[in-house]
Design a protein around this motif. Structure first.
Motif, mmCIF file in Angstrom:
data_model
loop_
_atom_site.group_PDB
_atom_site.id
_atom_site.type_symbol
_atom_site.label_atom_id
_atom_site.label_comp_id
_atom_site.label_asym_id
_atom_site.label_seq_id
_atom_site.Cartn_x
_atom_site.Cartn_y
_atom_site.Cartn_z
ATOM 1 N N ILE A 1 0.826 -1.203 0.000
ATOM 2 C CA ILE A 1 0.000 0.000 0.000
ATOM 3 C C ILE A 1 0.861 1.253 0.000
ATOM 4 O O ILE A 1 2.009 1.232 0.432
ATOM 5 N N GLU A 2 0.264 2.340 -0.490
ATOM 6 C CA GLU A 2 0.875 3.665 -0.365
ATOM 7 C C GLU A 2 0.030 4.449 0.624
ATOM 8 O O GLU A 2 -1.179 4.621 0.427
ATOM 9 N N VAL A 3 0.641 4.911 1.698
ATOM 10 C CA VAL A 3 -0.062 5.599 2.778
ATOM 11 C C VAL A 3 -0.445 7.012 2.328
ATOM 12 O O VAL A 3 0.395 7.790 1.889
ATOM 13 N N ASN A 4 -1.756 7.329 2.427
ATOM 14 C CA ASN A 4 -2.269 8.653 2.053
ATOM 15 C C ASN A 4 -2.599 9.515 3.266
ATOM 16 O O ASN A 4 -2.621 10.739 3.172
ATOM 17 N N ILE B 1 -5.607 4.118 8.814
ATOM 18 C CA ILE B 1 -4.630 4.435 7.776
ATOM 19 C C ILE B 1 -5.368 4.450 6.448
ATOM 20 O O ILE B 1 -5.923 3.432 6.015
ATOM 21 N N ARG B 2 -5.447 5.635 5.835
ATOM 22 C CA ARG B 2 -6.004 5.744 4.485
ATOM 23 C C ARG B 2 -4.872 5.453 3.520
ATOM 24 O O ARG B 2 -3.777 6.003 3.659
ATOM 25 N N ALA B 3 -5.123 4.586 2.540
ATOM 26 C CA ALA B 3 -4.054 4.170 1.645
ATOM 27 C C ALA B 3 -4.620 3.752 0.295
ATOM 28 O O ALA B 3 -5.823 3.523 0.159
ATOM 29 N N THR B 4 -3.722 3.642 -0.669
ATOM 30 C CA THR B 4 -4.059 3.076 -1.968
ATOM 31 C C THR B 4 -3.431 1.692 -2.027
ATOM 32 O O THR B 4 -2.226 1.554 -1.808
ATOM 33 N N CYS B 5 -4.256 0.686 -2.317
ATOM 34 C CA CYS B 5 -3.742 -0.668 -2.499
ATOM 35 C C CYS B 5 -3.051 -0.696 -3.857
ATOM 36 O O CYS B 5 -3.669 -0.394 -4.881
ATOM 37 N N ALA C 1 -7.151 0.467 -5.699
ATOM 38 C CA ALA C 1 -8.326 0.960 -4.989
ATOM 39 C C ALA C 1 -7.945 1.662 -3.691
ATOM 40 O O ALA C 1 -7.017 1.244 -3.001
ATOM 41 N N PRO C 2 -8.691 2.729 -3.348
ATOM 42 C CA PRO C 2 -8.475 3.366 -2.045
ATOM 43 C C PRO C 2 -9.016 2.452 -0.955
ATOM 44 O O PRO C 2 -10.037 1.778 -1.127
#
Length: 65
Positions: free
Chosen positions: A25-28, A35-39, A44-45
């Motif tokens: 994931i990339e942590v947003n 933790i809001r992230a992009t898989c 997908a968010p």
């Protein structure tokens, strides 16, 4: 080691159904135990509960999606 916004990490996560999954994931965003992230597999968010992340580690720069 502390997770930070913009960082790409590998996580091992226990989902609501009790299934253990591994994701990159990339942590947003990080706030109030979420933790809001992009898989990076699906694009997908996602929102992950910090308490359900069993393990995590930073992904070396050359291994980003």
């Amino acid at each position: 080691m502390k997770m930070s916004i913009g960082q790409t990490i590998d996580i091992i996560y226990l989902d609501k159904a009790g299934k253990i999954t591994q994701r990159k994931i990339e942590v947003n965003g990080i706030r109030e135990g979420r933790i809001r992230a992009t898989c990076l597999t699906t694009g997908a968010p996602r929102v992950f509960l910090a308490e359900s992340i069993l393990s995590w580690q930073p992904v070396p720069e050359r291994q980003h999606a």
